[in-house]
Design an enzyme around this catalytic site. Structure first.
Site, mmCIF file in Angstrom:
data_model
loop_
_atom_site.group_PDB
_atom_site.id
_atom_site.type_symbol
_atom_site.label_atom_id
_atom_site.label_comp_id
_atom_site.label_asym_id
_atom_site.label_seq_id
_atom_site.Cartn_x
_atom_site.Cartn_y
_atom_site.Cartn_z
ATOM 1 N N ASP A 234 2.394 -12.159 -1.992
ATOM 2 C CA ASP A 234 1.730 -10.902 -2.362
ATOM 3 C C ASP A 234 0.645 -10.622 -1.323
ATOM 4 O OD1 ASP A 234 0.251 -8.848 -3.474
ATOM 5 O OD2 ASP A 234 0.282 -9.665 -5.507
ATOM 6 N N HIS A 235 0.844 -9.566 -0.542
ATOM 7 C CA HIS A 235 -0.076 -9.297 0.565
ATOM 8 C C HIS A 235 -1.440 -8.798 0.080
ATOM 9 C CE1 HIS A 235 -0.988 -9.259 4.678
ATOM 10 N NE2 HIS A 235 0.116 -8.720 5.154
ATOM 11 N N ARG A 236 -1.579 -8.504 -1.210
ATOM 12 C CA ARG A 236 -2.902 -8.168 -1.748
ATOM 13 C C ARG A 236 -3.786 -9.412 -1.821
ATOM 14 N NH1 ARG A 236 -1.279 -5.724 -7.446
ATOM 15 N NH2 ARG A 236 -0.172 -7.731 -7.373
ATOM 16 N N PRO B 80 2.935 -5.883 -3.086
ATOM 17 C CA PRO B 80 3.503 -5.658 -1.747
ATOM 18 C C PRO B 80 4.022 -6.979 -1.176
ATOM 19 C CG PRO B 80 1.110 -5.603 -1.672
ATOM 20 C CD PRO B 80 1.469 -5.714 -3.111
ATOM 21 N N VAL C 179 5.716 -9.657 1.330
ATOM 22 C CA VAL C 179 5.939 -10.019 2.733
ATOM 23 C C VAL C 179 6.726 -11.321 2.723
ATOM 24 C CG1 VAL C 179 4.875 -10.748 4.892
ATOM 25 C CG2 VAL C 179 3.838 -8.907 3.571
#
Length: 436
Positions: free
Chosen positions: A407-409, A231, A233
């Site tokens: 990576d928003h994880r 994901p 951002v």
């Protein structure tokens, strides 16, 4: 009796499954020696020259230039006992395995699963990962004198030169190379493509189709995998880099940096390495299989480079351990090698964070896609003269835009923002570095 041995296409990288035959440097009837360069291939990551595993006489070339074959497919037959009696080449006998070569080892091909481009190797706790040796012969190769063959000469040229010839519609076999050993140079191709008479020509309009393969194919797959797995951002920051540019001008005239190409990208690379110390999350990897986040205690800095064969991202190993001059030298060597099409597959693996210098194209910013196996990528935009408010007064300053995709994880908004702000602060005022 003659001893016919088959040389199967080796895996010259980690997990490569196929390669295109670019140029044969030998032909049937040629005598070859062990580790003599006989063919140049293009994998999904780089152009690689393959050394010969046997000494003898070339009996048959099994794959034509331009063809793509799987790893393990025989590509050439060599008679290692040419003084014996004749025997059929394409018999039912099992091809012999290839002995160890310079940069290669015997490897049985049992699967066709490609490793992700840019995926990091298994981490070693509290120590840098080992760098795989580049899978090419260590000794420099001197191109042989071209020998006449049916229809012309064996065309010897580097990949960028071949691409230029293809774009201009020039047959390399019709040219006489002016380079060492008869190698065809860019100037040879450009001269051949210059019309003798300036007669106006009507350009045909239509379309052309180019097979998706090599670096372009691997890059496309990697970007799709990343875009639809991590994901993304993206955050943006505009900064006044006038102090950085003033420091650059001062250092360029100093004795320590004499003879070194000190570009703004070098300062951006140093800023990233320093900022990682305060926000190690941007230098980590999401390991879905192990259900772990892997934090790296080293920085293998990727630099996105545009080459004649497509986008490649070679790495500066242990960039965080290099001085500013060391980074400048490493970046120059890295970009020169990439533009020559000589970046090895090993040099493009195991990155931890990447910079893409879109400013070199005059672009202000963008939303870069994270390389697979990494968690962040920084876009470094063009440096422009713009109005800026300083102490309440509008004055002209050197201004640059940064964009960070993460990576928003792995990276939360606070961590991504802190990292981007730290990079910006280091470029806006290099003196901040002494506080890190």
């Amino acid at each position: 009796m003659p001893q016919f041995k088959h040389f199967p296409l080796p895996d010259v990288g980690e997990g490569l499954v196929e390669a295109e035959i670019l140029t044969w440097h030998v032909k049937p009837g040629d005598t070859v020696t062990v580790n003599q360069i006989i063919v140049e291939i293009e994998t999904a990551k780089a152009a690689v020259e393959l050394p010969c595993p046997f000494a003898g006489v070339v009996s048959e070339l099994l794959v034509e230039p331009g063809k793509t074959v799987d790893v393990g497919t025989p590509i050439i037959v060599i008679d290692t006992d040419p003084n014996g009696e004749a025997a059929p080449v394409n018999g039912s006998a099992e091809p012999e395995r290839v002995p160890n070569l310079v940069g290669y080892g015997v490897k049985a091909v049992t699967a066709k699963r490609r490793a992700r481009v840019g995926s990091a190797p298994a981490p070693v706790a509290a120590s840098p990962v080992a760098v795989a040796p580049a899978p090419v012969a260590s000794a420099p190769v001197i191109a042989p004198e071209p020998e006449p063959v049916a229809g012309g000469y064996v065309p010897l040229a580097k990949p960028p030169v071949r691409k230029l010839a293809k774009d201009l519609g020039i047959d390399l076999s019709a040219l006489a190379g002016s380079g060492p050993g008869g190698v065809i140079t860019r100037e040879d191709v450009e001269q051949a493509g210059t019309p003798v008479a300036a007669a106006p020509a009507v350009a045909s309009r239509g379309e052309r189709r180019v097979p998706i393969k090599g670096v372009r194919k691997a890059t496309a797959q990697a970007m799709v995998d990343s875009a639809f797995t991590a994901p993304h951002v993206t955050e943006f920051l505009t900064i006044d880099v006038t102090p950085m540019m003033e420091l650059r001008a001062k250092l360029k005239d100093s004795l320590e940096f004499r003879g070194v190409k000190l570009t703004p990208l070098v300062f951006a690379a140093k800023a990233v390495c320093l900022a990682v110390r305060r926000t190690p999350d941007v230098n980590a990897t999401w390991d879905a299989a192990a259900n772990e986040i892997v934090y790296k205690d080293y920085v293998h800095l990727g630099i996105a480079a545009a080459t004649p064969r497509g986008l490649v991202v070679p790495k500066v190993r242990d960039a965080d351990q290099l001085s500013l001059r060391g980074l400048a030298e490493a970046l120059q060597q890295l970009t020169d090698t990439a533009r020559e099409g000589k970046t090895t597959p090993a040099d493009m693996l195991g990155g931890t964070i990447t910079i893409t210098n879109v400013g070199v194209f005059g672009v202000d910013t963008g939303t870069p896609i994270i390389n697979p196996g990494e968690s962040a990528i920084l876009a470094f935009g063009a440096i422009r003269d713009m109005p800026w408010v300083v102490d309440g007064q509008v004055v002209p300053r050197k201004v640059c835009q940064l964009a960070l995709s993460f990576d928003h994880r792995v990276v939360d908004g606070q961590q991504g923002s802190q990292f981007l702000a730290d990079v910006g602060a280091l470029l806006a005022d290099p003196a901040v570095a002494i506080t890190y």
